[in-house]
Design a protein around this motif. Structure first.
Motif, PDB file in Angstrom:
ATOM      1  N   PRO A 110      38.840  39.871  35.581  1.00 55.88           N
ATOM      2  CA  PRO A 110      40.022  38.738  35.161  1.00 55.88           C
ATOM      3  C   PRO A 110      39.688  37.399  34.666  1.00 55.88           C
ATOM      4  O   PRO A 110      40.360  36.810  33.811  1.00 55.88           O
ATOM      5  N   LEU A 111      38.593  37.032  35.050  1.00 55.16           N
ATOM      6  CA  LEU A 111      37.938  35.692  34.356  1.00 55.16           C
ATOM      7  C   LEU A 111      37.374  35.789  33.143  1.00 55.16           C
ATOM      8  O   LEU A 111      37.591  34.818  32.286  1.00 55.16           O
ATOM      9  N   THR A 112      36.425  36.571  33.043  1.00 53.82           N
ATOM     10  CA  THR A 112      35.623  36.639  31.584  1.00 53.82           C
ATOM     11  C   THR A 112      35.857  37.800  30.682  1.00 53.82           C
ATOM     12  O   THR A 112      35.631  38.076  29.633  1.00 53.82           O
ATOM     13  N   GLY A 113      36.528  38.792  31.178  1.00 51.19           N
ATOM     14  CA  GLY A 113      36.700  40.069  30.659  1.00 51.19           C
ATOM     15  C   GLY A 113      35.412  41.269  30.898  1.00 51.19           C
ATOM     16  O   GLY A 113      35.497  42.129  30.122  1.00 51.19           O
ATOM     17  N   GLY A 114      34.513  40.364  31.142  1.00 49.49           N
ATOM     18  CA  GLY A 114      33.226  41.388  31.383  1.00 49.49           C
ATOM     19  C   GLY A 114      32.994  41.649  32.815  1.00 49.49           C
ATOM     20  O   GLY A 114      33.768  41.600  33.775  1.00 49.49           O
ATOM     21  N   GLN A 115      31.926  41.933  32.986  1.00 50.10           N
ATOM     22  CA  GLN A 115      31.360  42.580  34.501  1.00 50.10           C
ATOM     23  C   GLN A 115      30.152  42.343  35.100  1.00 50.10           C
ATOM     24  O   GLN A 115      29.691  42.636  35.993  1.00 50.10           O
ATOM     25  N   THR A 116      29.730  41.352  34.486  1.00 52.59           N
ATOM     26  CA  THR A 116      28.468  40.746  34.800  1.00 52.59           C
ATOM     27  C   THR A 116      28.265  39.306  35.402  1.00 52.59           C
ATOM     28  O   THR A 116      29.237  38.452  35.091  1.00 52.59           O
TER      29      THR A 116
END
Length: 220
Positions: free
Chosen positions: A42-48
């Protein structure tokens, strides 16, 4: 500021070295692999990870964190003043991020699940290691390729770093911070400690410069 991280990630260590060199205050929030996606996506759209939370934004990726901090805080710059040397440092950082750091991950997790299992034989630790190995396709074939890549990479770094304190120019750069972080897991593997003592001398020096605790295997 708050740094979202995996406590054992060498890419998150790179972000801590950047923050430490710039003497910026921050808090750490350690996340659990797998479950971290619920916090990060939810914060960056990523998973890393790492992800740096500031009062106004969330920055994912250690390189983007460095670039953001260089723009927002001009004290203790990491960017070299000579443009050509800075380009060289950035090329080295990209190579370390995309090649050498990945190879280190493969070799490290293979060691931790085999000869180095006694470092932490707990069920939880070994379960996390197996998750990482499956996620990245770490197997005997890929580990052999990673070991060969590290051997070549360390021979290249030795030409620059064995007898000099900095990889590029006359002061610390983003290349030094990347190398010190992304190669630090090798400190727990005896064969690397024996073969590349100069590497761990540099890693210790940079961690001390950044006021960051030494990596496992290098503490006194």
């Amino acid at each position: 500021m708050r740094l979202l991280q995996f406590s054992t990630s060498h890419y998150c260590r790179k972000a801590r070295l950047i923050l430490g060199y710039k003497q910026l205050a921050y808090e750490v929030e350690n996340l659990t692999p797998g479950a971290h996606v619920l916090r990060v996506k939810p914060l960056t759209g990523g998973q890393t990870l790492p992800v740096l939370l500031t009062p106004t934004t969330a920055i994912g990726d250690s390189t983007r964190i460095w670039q953001y901090l260089e723009e927002s805080d001009r004290d203790r710059p990491i960017t070299l003043t000579d443009r050509q040397l800075q380009q060289e440092a950035e090329l080295l950082e990209d190579w370390l991020d995309e090649s050498i750091g990945v190879a280190t991950r493969f070799v490290y997790y293979d060691y931790r699940s085999g000869e180095g299992k006694s470092i932490d034989p707990s069920w939880f630790s070994q379960a996390i290691i197996q998750i990482v190995k499956r996620q990245y396709g770490i197997n005997s074939t890929s580990v052999t390729l990673a070991s060969d890549r590290l051997k070549l990479g360390l021979s290249i770094l030795a030409d620059r770093w064995r007898d000099r304190p900095y990889l590029v120019g006359g002061r610390l750069s983003i290349a030094d911070l990347a190398a010190a972080a992304l190669l630090s897991p090798l400190a727990l593997i005896p064969s690397y400690r024996d073969r590349y003592p100069w590497l761990f001398d540099r890693i210790i020096e940079i961690h001390q410069t950044c006021n960051e605790p030494l990596p496992p295997g290098l503490g006194h």
